[in-house]
Design a protein around this motif. Structure first.
Motif, PDB file in Angstrom:
ATOM      1  N   ALA A  92       0.827  -1.207   0.000  1.00 40.96           N
ATOM      2  CA  ALA A  92       0.000   0.000   0.000  1.00 40.96           C
ATOM      3  C   ALA A  92       0.863   1.259   0.000  1.00 40.96           C
ATOM      4  O   ALA A  92       0.568   2.236  -0.703  1.00 40.96           O
ATOM      5  N   LEU A  93       1.941   1.241   0.785  1.00 42.63           N
ATOM      6  CA  LEU A  93       2.827   2.404   0.837  1.00 42.63           C
ATOM      7  C   LEU A  93       3.546   2.605  -0.488  1.00 42.63           C
ATOM      8  O   LEU A  93       3.679   3.739  -0.972  1.00 42.63           O
ATOM      9  N   ARG A  94       3.994   1.498  -1.093  1.00 38.18           N
ATOM     10  CA  ARG A  94       4.681   1.615  -2.382  1.00 38.18           C
ATOM     11  C   ARG A  94       3.743   2.151  -3.459  1.00 38.18           C
ATOM     12  O   ARG A  94       4.126   2.996  -4.283  1.00 38.18           O
ATOM     13  N   VAL A  95       2.493   1.660  -3.455  1.00 35.79           N
ATOM     14  CA  VAL A  95       1.508   2.144  -4.438  1.00 35.79           C
ATOM     15  C   VAL A  95       1.256   3.628  -4.249  1.00 35.79           C
ATOM     16  O   VAL A  95       1.174   4.395  -5.218  1.00 35.79           O
ATOM     17  N   LYS A  96       1.134   4.051  -2.986  1.00 39.25           N
ATOM     18  CA  LYS A  96       0.879   5.471  -2.720  1.00 39.25           C
ATOM     19  C   LYS A  96       2.053   6.334  -3.162  1.00 39.25           C
ATOM     20  O   LYS A  96       1.868   7.386  -3.781  1.00 39.25           O
ATOM     21  N   LEU A  97       3.271   5.894  -2.854  1.00 43.45           N
ATOM     22  CA  LEU A  97       4.439   6.659  -3.259  1.00 43.45           C
ATOM     23  C   LEU A  97       4.584   6.698  -4.775  1.00 43.45           C
ATOM     24  O   LEU A  97       4.888   7.742  -5.356  1.00 43.45           O
ATOM     25  N   ASP A  98       4.343   5.547  -5.428  1.00 44.45           N
ATOM     26  CA  ASP A  98       4.435   5.509  -6.889  1.00 44.45           C
ATOM     27  C   ASP A  98       3.374   6.396  -7.528  1.00 44.45           C
ATOM     28  O   ASP A  98       3.634   7.085  -8.528  1.00 44.45           O
ATOM     29  N   ALA A  99       2.171   6.367  -6.959  1.00 44.58           N
ATOM     30  CA  ALA A  99       1.097   7.204  -7.499  1.00 44.58           C
ATOM     31  C   ALA A  99       1.450   8.676  -7.364  1.00 44.58           C
ATOM     32  O   ALA A  99       1.209   9.481  -8.268  1.00 44.58           O
ATOM     33  N   GLY A 100       2.034   9.035  -6.217  1.00 42.67           N
ATOM     34  CA  GLY A 100       2.440  10.423  -6.034  1.00 42.67           C
ATOM     35  C   GLY A 100       3.529  10.836  -7.009  1.00 42.67           C
ATOM     36  O   GLY A 100       3.505  11.939  -7.560  1.00 42.67           O
ATOM     37  N   ALA A 101       4.481   9.930  -7.250  1.00 41.53           N
ATOM     38  CA  ALA A 101       5.563  10.232  -8.187  1.00 41.53           C
ATOM     39  C   ALA A 101       5.023  10.376  -9.606  1.00 41.53           C
ATOM     40  O   ALA A 101       5.416  11.278 -10.354  1.00 41.53           O
ATOM     41  N   ARG A 102       4.095   9.483  -9.989  1.00 47.14           N
ATOM     42  CA  ARG A 102       3.513   9.578 -11.330  1.00 47.14           C
ATOM     43  C   ARG A 102       2.711  10.862 -11.494  1.00 47.14           C
ATOM     44  O   ARG A 102       2.753  11.509 -12.539  1.00 47.14           O
ATOM     45  N   THR A 111       3.166  13.697  -9.936  1.00 38.82           N
ATOM     46  CA  THR A 111       4.101  14.819 -10.034  1.00 38.82           C
ATOM     47  C   THR A 111       4.695  14.917 -11.429  1.00 38.82           C
ATOM     48  O   THR A 111       4.820  16.009 -12.007  1.00 38.82           O
ATOM     49  N   HIS A 112       5.057  13.767 -11.996  1.00 38.19           N
ATOM     50  CA  HIS A 112       5.629  13.753 -13.350  1.00 38.19           C
ATOM     51  C   HIS A 112       4.611  14.244 -14.378  1.00 38.19           C
ATOM     52  O   HIS A 112       4.946  15.015 -15.285  1.00 38.19           O
ATOM     53  N   ARG A 113       3.374  13.832 -14.232  1.00 37.26           N
ATOM     54  CA  ARG A 113       2.343  14.245 -15.191  1.00 37.26           C
ATOM     55  C   ARG A 113       2.072  15.738 -15.104  1.00 37.26           C
ATOM     56  O   ARG A 113       1.876  16.406 -16.124  1.00 37.26           O
ATOM     57  N   VAL A 114       2.026  16.259 -13.892  1.00 38.84           N
ATOM     58  CA  VAL A 114       1.794  17.697 -13.732  1.00 38.84           C
ATOM     59  C   VAL A 114       2.948  18.481 -14.343  1.00 38.84           C
ATOM     60  O   VAL A 114       2.735  19.504 -15.023  1.00 38.84           O
ATOM     61  N   ARG A 115       4.162  18.004 -14.131  1.00 38.21           N
ATOM     62  CA  ARG A 115       5.318  18.690 -14.707  1.00 38.21           C
ATOM     63  C   ARG A 115       5.241  18.688 -16.236  1.00 38.21           C
ATOM     64  O   ARG A 115       5.520  19.711 -16.889  1.00 38.21           O
ATOM     65  N   ALA A 116       4.832  17.548 -16.807  1.00 37.06           N
ATOM     66  CA  ALA A 116       4.692  17.474 -18.271  1.00 37.06           C
ATOM     67  C   ALA A 116       3.589  18.408 -18.763  1.00 37.06           C
ATOM     68  O   ALA A 116       3.708  19.027 -19.833  1.00 37.06           O
ATOM     69  N   LEU A 117       2.504  18.522 -18.007  1.00 33.87           N
ATOM     70  CA  LEU A 117       1.415  19.414 -18.400  1.00 33.87           C
ATOM     71  C   LEU A 117       1.856  20.868 -18.368  1.00 33.87           C
ATOM     72  O   LEU A 117       1.531  21.654 -19.272  1.00 33.87           O
TER      73      LEU A 117
END
Length: 456
Positions: free
Chosen positions: A352-362, A364-370
């Protein structure tokens, strides 16, 4: 109406899930029901207009309402079922008996069939259960198929087979329909299945081991290999059986994991010896040790919830730390079963923690690309997206979805029925929905987005 002061009582009710009991004169239980939101559900009975004459008659007799708060709707369902069966309130139309729960059925045919069953338990077969869910029944049947190869087909199919079916080819059935297994051997598999479903796992393994050794001594190596495969299949099954305990015990398993500035506290419950599942909690701040966050969660959770008889944790608090649950000592797992429960809870917490951290990282990356694609000065914190749909130009509907602070906000999604525009005119429909949406923002009733995306 009765003398019951509903308005005053409703002010004291919790909005948590639970079970309510309508009590009449002489402490007679009139009705038992469950609710996702106790306050809202109980309040619905005391509206000016009753939903039916039966409800109106019941409400007129109410002298008191008792409630029991539980942790989830699932627990409310089980408690409601038990109370209806034990109290038998006269205004409950449907008395939920054992039909509410699924069973495993083992028929009494010459070649017994194993099957899923829901209904009134009779004497025409052996029934194992009740089990907590349909999934649990089907999973168990599949495991039994792999280990003992019992048939699952209907009698009408069984009686008219001329050659083995696909289940025999994939080693899930011994094909008694066409004589691929003797009656004696099949009956032995049925006996072992009954023992296994009754919880006598070690006895089943011992019997199979004796059969394998006897076959090997008789140089029947093919038979020995077949029994060996059964033992392997059962060993894999038993590895999963730590979700159930032979003891009637109530235990909570609470584990904490912290890494990369985030933390997860996973809470699993065992009630009556049965593992009810777990739930991951994410503290707002991930600072501090795992023991500190574990104690903080326990203190907050059990401030409003009754503690079980035993609480298992993965780390113990410091000796000088105040006990998070008064009167209940925290302990590490003490035997193989409890260690298996703790390991499962810990693994689920890490996932659950890994999924949450990965989701947050993804995110952040998407917002930066936008930001780069739209050449924005700052990253948007709130985005609202609109789309129009219709059926051949009719029944036009607009939808709005919201993203804010790195996550989709499902509770803020909205649908708008579009009226007064030319059928198929998506531009006019989009103008209408945007006007309706942001008129409220102008007047200060809504939240202003940083970015609006429209489709079309």
């Amino acid at each position: 109406m009765s003398a019951f002061d509903a308005r005053t009582y409703l002010q004291t009710l919790s909005e948590a899930p639970g079970v309510y009991r309508m009590i009449g004169a002489d402490e007679e239980v009139l009705y038992v029901g469950k609710a996702k939101n106790l306050k809202r559900r109980v309040a619905s009975y005391f509206q000016r207009t009753a939903s039916s004459p039966r409800i109106g008659m019941m409400v007129s007799q109410v002298q008191r309402v008792d409630t029991t708060v539980v942790r989830s709707e699932a627990e409310a369902l089980i408690l409601e079922n038990n109370l209806i069966k034990s109290l038998r309130p006269k205004y409950n139309i449907l008395f939920r008996d054992d039909k509410s729960y699924p069973y495993i059925k083992l028929t009494q045919d010459a070649f017994p069939r194993i099957a899923f069953f829901r209904g009134t338990v009779g004497r025409d077969a052996r029934y194992f259960g009740p089990l907590p869910s349909v999934w649990a029944v089907r999973e168990t049947i599949q495991l039994v198929q792999r280990a003992f190869l019992l048939r699952t087909c209907e009698n009408s199919v069984f009686a008219n087979r001329s050659r083995p079916c696909l289940l025999h080819q994939i080693h899930r059935c011994s094909a008694p329909c066409v004589g691929k297994v003797s009656k004696v051997d099949y009956d032995e598999d049925v006996r072992l299945t009954s023992l296994f479903l009754s919880g006598r796992h070690s006895e089943v393994i011992d019997r199979l081991s004796d059969q394998m050794n006897a076959a090997a001594e008789a140089l029947a190596f093919e038979k020995a290999a077949q029994v060996r495969d059964q033992i392997k299949a059962l060993s894999r099954v038993l590895h999963k059986q730590y979700a159930d305990s032979a003891r009637d015990e109530d235990i909570d398993i609470v584990v904490a994991v912290a890494r990369d500035g985030a933390a997860c506290v996973n809470h699993a419950m065992v009630r009556g010896g049965r593992h009810l599942g777990d739930h991951a909690h994410f503290p707002a701040a991930g600072q501090g040790s795992e023991a500190d966050m574990l104690c903080a969660f326990l203190a907050q959770h059990f401030a409003t919830q009754p503690p079980p008889g035993r609480v298992i944790v993965n780390v113990l608090p410091d000796d000088d730390a105040e006990a998070p649950i008064p009167g209940i000592a925290l302990a590490l797992a003490r035997n193989e079963r409890e260690r298996a429960w703790a390991d499962m809870a810990l693994k689920n917490a890490e996932i659950a923690l890994r999924v949450k951290l990965d989701a947050g990282a993804r995110a952040t990356h998407r917002v930066r690309a936008l930001v780069e694609a739209l050449e924005l000065d700052v990253a948007p914190e709130r985005i609202e997206c609109f789309d129009i749909s219709h059926t051949m130009g009719e029944a036009t509907v607009a939808s709005c979805v919201v993203w804010a602070n790195g996550a989709m906000r499902n509770s803020e999604y909205r649908r708008y029925n579009i009226e007064g525009v030319t059928p198929g005119d998506d531009y006019a429909a989009m103008r209408q929905v945007l006007t309706r949406r942001y008129e409220k923002v102008v007047t200060g009733e809504g939240v202003r987005p940083d970015l609006v995306l429209i489709d079309g």
